[in-house]
Each structure stands twice: as structure tokens, then as C-alpha cells.
Design a protein around this motif. Structure first.
Motif, mmCIF file in Angstrom:
data_model
loop_
_atom_site.group_PDB
_atom_site.id
_atom_site.type_symbol
_atom_site.label_atom_id
_atom_site.label_comp_id
_atom_site.label_asym_id
_atom_site.label_seq_id
_atom_site.Cartn_x
_atom_site.Cartn_y
_atom_site.Cartn_z
ATOM 1 N N TYR A 33 0.835 -1.206 0.000
ATOM 2 C CA TYR A 33 0.000 0.000 0.000
ATOM 3 C C TYR A 33 0.870 1.256 0.000
ATOM 4 C CZ TYR A 33 -3.267 3.558 1.550
ATOM 5 O OH TYR A 33 -4.005 4.706 1.651
ATOM 6 N N LYS A 36 3.035 1.553 -3.317
ATOM 7 C CA LYS A 36 2.213 1.960 -4.456
ATOM 8 C C LYS A 36 2.292 3.461 -4.714
ATOM 9 C CE LYS A 36 -2.010 2.439 -3.719
ATOM 10 N NZ LYS A 36 -3.370 2.818 -3.606
ATOM 11 N N TYR A 49 3.404 -7.091 -5.333
ATOM 12 C CA TYR A 49 2.928 -7.774 -4.130
ATOM 13 C C TYR A 49 3.332 -9.253 -4.076
ATOM 14 C CZ TYR A 49 -0.275 -9.782 -0.731
ATOM 15 O OH TYR A 49 -0.798 -10.482 0.313
#
Length: 111
Positions: A33, A36, A49
Motif C-alpha cells: 500500500y 504503491k 505484491y
């Protein structure tokens, strides 16, 4: 002989208990997260991921093989699993960064 050794370790990685894999996946998801936000193309996190989870599982297996902790004690298991996810995320992020730099440099030579 080397293939037997490789398949033995591969089987060991696949036999990791589901609780460890879930914790590794959650921590790598949290790291993804935040990673990103720094990607040029944020949807590429779909490819980042699994690499983070893969390296975290390898680090967890390596720590178990070195017998640095007892996986039966909850506090030790949790601490070493978090450490494995940190190491796996660091190695995975470093690998992806090296590939991105290599891709940028090889692309700039063609122009």
C-alpha cells in the motif's frame, strides 16, 4: 543431487503453515500500500505484491531452517515472522528497484 536439495527446500517452503502465510501476506499488503504511492504506474503493485510475499516466505523458511527460534512459542513466532516479512519486503523492493533502474538505463541508450 542438486535438484533433490532444491526440491526438498521448495517442499519446505510450500509446507509453511497457513497462519504464517496469512501474517506474511498481511504485512506485505500493508507494505505494498505504501510502495504503491512511489510507483510511476501504481497499478503495477499487482506484480510487486507477489514478489514481496515470495521473498518473505523464503526468509521465513530460512529463519526456521537456521533454528534461530522456536516456532511453537507464540511471541517468538510472531517476532521472527515480522522480521522475515521485513527482510523479504526489503529484498523484494531492492530487486524491483534494481530492475527498474536497469530498464530505465537500457531504454535510454536506445534513443
Amino acid at each position: 543431487m542438486p535438484m533433490d536439495l532444491l526440491s526438498k527446500h521448495f517442499d519446505g517452503i510450500l509446507q509453511t503453515d497457513w497462519q504464517t502465510l496469512v501474517l506474511l501476506a498481511l504485512i506485505c499488503g500493508l507494505a505494498s500500500y505504501f510502495i504503491k504511492e512511489y510507483l510511476a504506474n501504481p497499478p503495477m503493485i499487482v506484480f510487486v505484491y507477489p514478489i514481496l510475499v515470495f521473498f518473505s516466505a523464503i526468509m521465513q523458511y530460512s529463519l526456521v531452517q537456521m533454528e534461530l527460534f522456536s516456532p511453537r512459542k507464540f511471541d517468538q513466532w510472531l517476532m521472527w515472522t515480522i522480521l522475515a516479512s521485513i527482510l523479504g519486503t526489503t529484498v523484494g523492493t531492492g530487486l524491483i528497484a534494481c530492475l527498474a533502474v536497469w530498464r530505465d538505463r537500457s531504454g535510454s541508450r536506445r534513443v
